[in-house]
Structure formats: C-alpha cells, structure tokens
Scaffold this active site. Sequence first.
Site, PDB file in Angstrom:
ATOM      1  N   MET A 178       1.188  -0.230 -11.428  1.00  0.00           N
ATOM      2  CA  MET A 178       1.840   0.849 -11.708  1.00  0.00           C
ATOM      3  C   MET A 178       1.015   2.296 -11.291  1.00  0.00           C
ATOM      4  O   MET A 178      -0.214   2.026 -11.079  1.00  0.00           O
ATOM      5  CB  MET A 178       2.203   1.076 -13.204  1.00  0.00           C
ATOM      6  CG  MET A 178       2.956   0.073 -13.755  1.00  0.00           C
ATOM      7  SD  MET A 178       3.525   0.195 -15.358  1.00  0.00           S
ATOM      8  CE  MET A 178       4.534   1.761 -15.539  1.00  0.00           C
ATOM      9  N   HIS A 179       1.865   3.310 -11.024  1.00  0.00           N
ATOM     10  CA  HIS A 179       1.259   4.665 -11.070  1.00  0.00           C
ATOM     11  C   HIS A 179       0.628   4.903  -9.498  1.00  0.00           C
ATOM     12  O   HIS A 179       0.699   6.333  -9.248  1.00  0.00           O
ATOM     13  CB  HIS A 179       0.122   4.920 -11.941  1.00  0.00           C
ATOM     14  CG  HIS A 179       0.379   4.528 -13.308  1.00  0.00           C
ATOM     15  ND1 HIS A 179       1.484   4.832 -14.115  1.00  0.00           N
ATOM     16  CD2 HIS A 179      -0.077   3.644 -14.370  1.00  0.00           C
ATOM     17  CE1 HIS A 179       1.635   4.367 -15.183  1.00  0.00           C
ATOM     18  NE2 HIS A 179       0.488   3.710 -15.523  1.00  0.00           N
ATOM     19  N   ASP A 187       4.482  -4.044 -13.165  1.00  0.00           N
ATOM     20  CA  ASP A 187       3.892  -5.435 -13.550  1.00  0.00           C
ATOM     21  C   ASP A 187       4.048  -5.506 -15.127  1.00  0.00           C
ATOM     22  O   ASP A 187       4.370  -6.623 -15.560  1.00  0.00           O
ATOM     23  CB  ASP A 187       2.482  -5.382 -12.997  1.00  0.00           C
ATOM     24  CG  ASP A 187       1.424  -4.273 -13.700  1.00  0.00           C
ATOM     25  OD1 ASP A 187       2.000  -3.481 -13.945  1.00  0.00           O
ATOM     26  OD2 ASP A 187       0.416  -4.383 -13.281  1.00  0.00           O
TER      27      ASP A 187
END
Length: 475
Positions: free
Chosen positions: A76-77, A233
């Site tokens: 992520m991110h 995820d």
Amino acid sequence: MFLGIDLGTGSCKALLLKSDGTILAEASEAYSVQAPRPGWAESDPLDWWQAVGRAVRAVVNRRAAEIRAIGLSGQMHGVVLADARGTPLYPTILWADGRAVAELEALHKLSPAQRQRLANPPVVGMAAPSLLWLKRHQPKLYQAARWALQPKDWLRLRLTKEAASEPSDASGTLLYDLQADSWAWDVIEALELHPGLLPPLIPSSQIAGTLHQEAARHLGLLEGIPVAAGAADTAAALLGSGLQVGEAQLTVGTGAQITVLLAEPKVDPTLRTHLYRAALPGQWYAMAAMQNAGLALEWVRALLGLSWEQAYQEAQTAPAGCEGLVFLPYLTGERTPHLDPLARGVWAGLGRHHQRSHLMRAALEGVAFSLREGLEALGEVIPPHAPLRMAGGGTAHPFWQQMLADVLERPLIVNPVRSASARGAAMLGALALQIPIQNPSPLPANTLPSGADYRAGYLRFKKLYNRLTDWFKAR
C-alpha cells in the site's frame, strides 16, 4: 484455475488457486529496496516487472491454457509516477519512505471535517504527502506525468494497458473520502494536486481489462485473460485467510498490522489508527500499523551476526525483561500510535552484565511491546480477549509466538493459509468471473498466554519513548 500476483515490498509472489480452494503452486522472486538518502525508501518498478515475469513463469509452467483469470494485490501507499504507457518517470516512493515530513503540514491544515472524511492520520509514506513532495522537488516530472498509481495498479496498467484503481488501495492514499466512497476531490483541490493523475475507481472484484499480447509473452500466458482490479495487500490477505466480520488478525512482516474486519466504518476520533475499505463491498477494516517489525528484527539479527535460528536460541537464554534492557524499534519512525516520523531505534539500560542474547531478546520484546501499543490504540473495535489470527512470515517460531501471546495477553491462532495476500488476489480473479472460492475452516487457538509477566517491561518501554520525544525532534 486462477492466478494471484502479490507485489510486496521486497518480493513478489505468484500463486495458482484451483476452484475448490486448493493452492496448486506458488513462487516468490525478490527485488531490492534502495535508500539513496537516510530515511528514503525507493524501488524501481521495472525490477518488479522482471520479478513478476519470473515468478509467474515458475508457477504456470505448462498450465497457461488453464488460467481463467488473474487477480492482483500489492503493498500500500507507494506512488509510481508514470507516463500514459506506464513507463516510470521516477523511482517509486514506498510506504516506508520518510522524506515528506514538511509536506504533512498541508494535510494538517485541512478542515476537521475533511480530515474525518479521510478517516486516517496524515503520515509520511502515504500517496498524498509523497505526491506533494514530487510536485515540489521534481516539478518537471510531476508536470510530465499522466498517472500517479499505487504499486499493484501500476502492475495492472502494464498487464492490460488500462489505468484504474479500487477502493481498498485508494482509501490508503489520504486522497479518498471514506464516507462518499470516492476520491476526495475537495481535498485534492485544497492540496493543489492535479486531479487527472488519479485513475478511475472500480470494485476490487471487477474485471479491469484483459492481458495484452506483450504482457502475455512476458508472463508465459495467453493473451486476453481477464484481469481483476485486485486489492491492497492487507485487504487481499483478510479475504484470502477467510477472516469474518468482527475477527482480528495480526500480520508480522517487514512492518506489522493488527486489523479487525468491520461491517460498518468506524473512524477513530483521535485519528491514531487507520480505517480502510476491504476487498468485498460493504466491508471495512480498522488497522493499527507499525512500521518496524521484521524490518527492525532483521537489522538487529544481521548486526549481531546471527542466523534466525541462532537469534531465537540465544534470545531464549536471556530472562524476560532482559535485566533492565529496553529496545525501541523505531528505525524508520513510527505510525501507530505515535505518528512520529522522527522517532528512532534505541537500546537503553545497557550494563556490563548484558550479552548478545539480551540484545536479541530485547529487540523481540521491543517489537512485541510496540504491537501491544497498537492493539490498545484500536480500543473497543476489537472485542476484549478475542483471539488474534497470525499471518505473515514473521510469526513462525514457537518462542516468538509465545512471547507475542504473553505480551498481547491474547490467544493466537496460526492462520492455515500461506501467502494469504496472493491467495486473496487469486480469489478476486475468480470473483470477477462470479466463481466463489471456499476458505478453510478456522482453527482453534493454539498459543495461549502463559502468564509470563511483561507488564513492568511494557511500562518501561512506554516511558522511554515519552522521555525521548524531545531528543528525537532535536537531532
């Protein structure tokens, strides 16, 4: 059968899932994370592309004609700045990157109502501050970019030539309105970011495109296979491990997360913890996110010159509490509960009686204590004394499992599903064709708190951080 691809921080996994839920094959390929400056964390997406090709070819072998759909999950991110064809214009700024501290000020200036709709604390490593940093420090590349994509969304663009995102990853960008389930256009305008960089949003289990010829050749697959939108995820792992609403999971990898699946969104009023969309419609999950778990333990293990088996063996020879030695694991700053990008790692209380075994055990205890702080920050969204499912590669050793149960004062359940994120990705591929996949039945708790008292050490751990916060700021 269905192919799941999980694009992790340091490696990708490919997994073949049969319609009856059986995992037929899986493979992993590693790639590097660069730190060109202290506190930075970058990856080259083209390294991902090559690793994905190797991993998929390893699991598919001669079964290419049997693959009915592909699903994706990913870290992520991060932000991949790319042109219209998906060519990266700059290394990916990863979730563990700490460069965008100054850019957080713009997020703190948002109205209280806007911040509540984002439902997440402003922290470095998320897409919004990273994009602001790129705009400030790489203005020509920022202006030349067509897309700013999450890692697995970049991979899907390479597979299908179609750009899209979905709610589970979008909700971790600080650019997504959890109440409206859409991009937070007013926030994007307030931050003066280019709205056209963000791709359209579709459901996680919807077909986002089909595998084009060049990508099919790279993966050793047939052209035209449907590719599902996929999920972040953690969201994919919750789906792949069969977590039910109200149940909680502890994942220990490079970082660590404690998550609880929710049937309705519950925003932390203090904004110390996170709230994201899950992979399935009508579900959300609250999360405490700790950056330094396996990352810190791997650093200590290598520094002490131990194999992992030696690390666990030596740690067991030191007493609980390490005779006053305390370790703060914040090598890259910390998210839950401190939201402190300036925090750093510390051993405190060293004496001549301390040996290498004390240093290793103190590191394990320090990570466990940081997880306890995350658990407490989640508050009432997790039922008292409810067991935690364990997932991730960092929870395998019995000694470590027992320490976690003792520190967290919770029963632990070993998750029967390996590679839960990749399995969840494959399930989303199946759901895109409206084919449900059955999950394994949950197991009873197999690690119970033993009564070992870590409470005094935990209080020392909390006091140490509080006493060092001014020193961290003054470095």
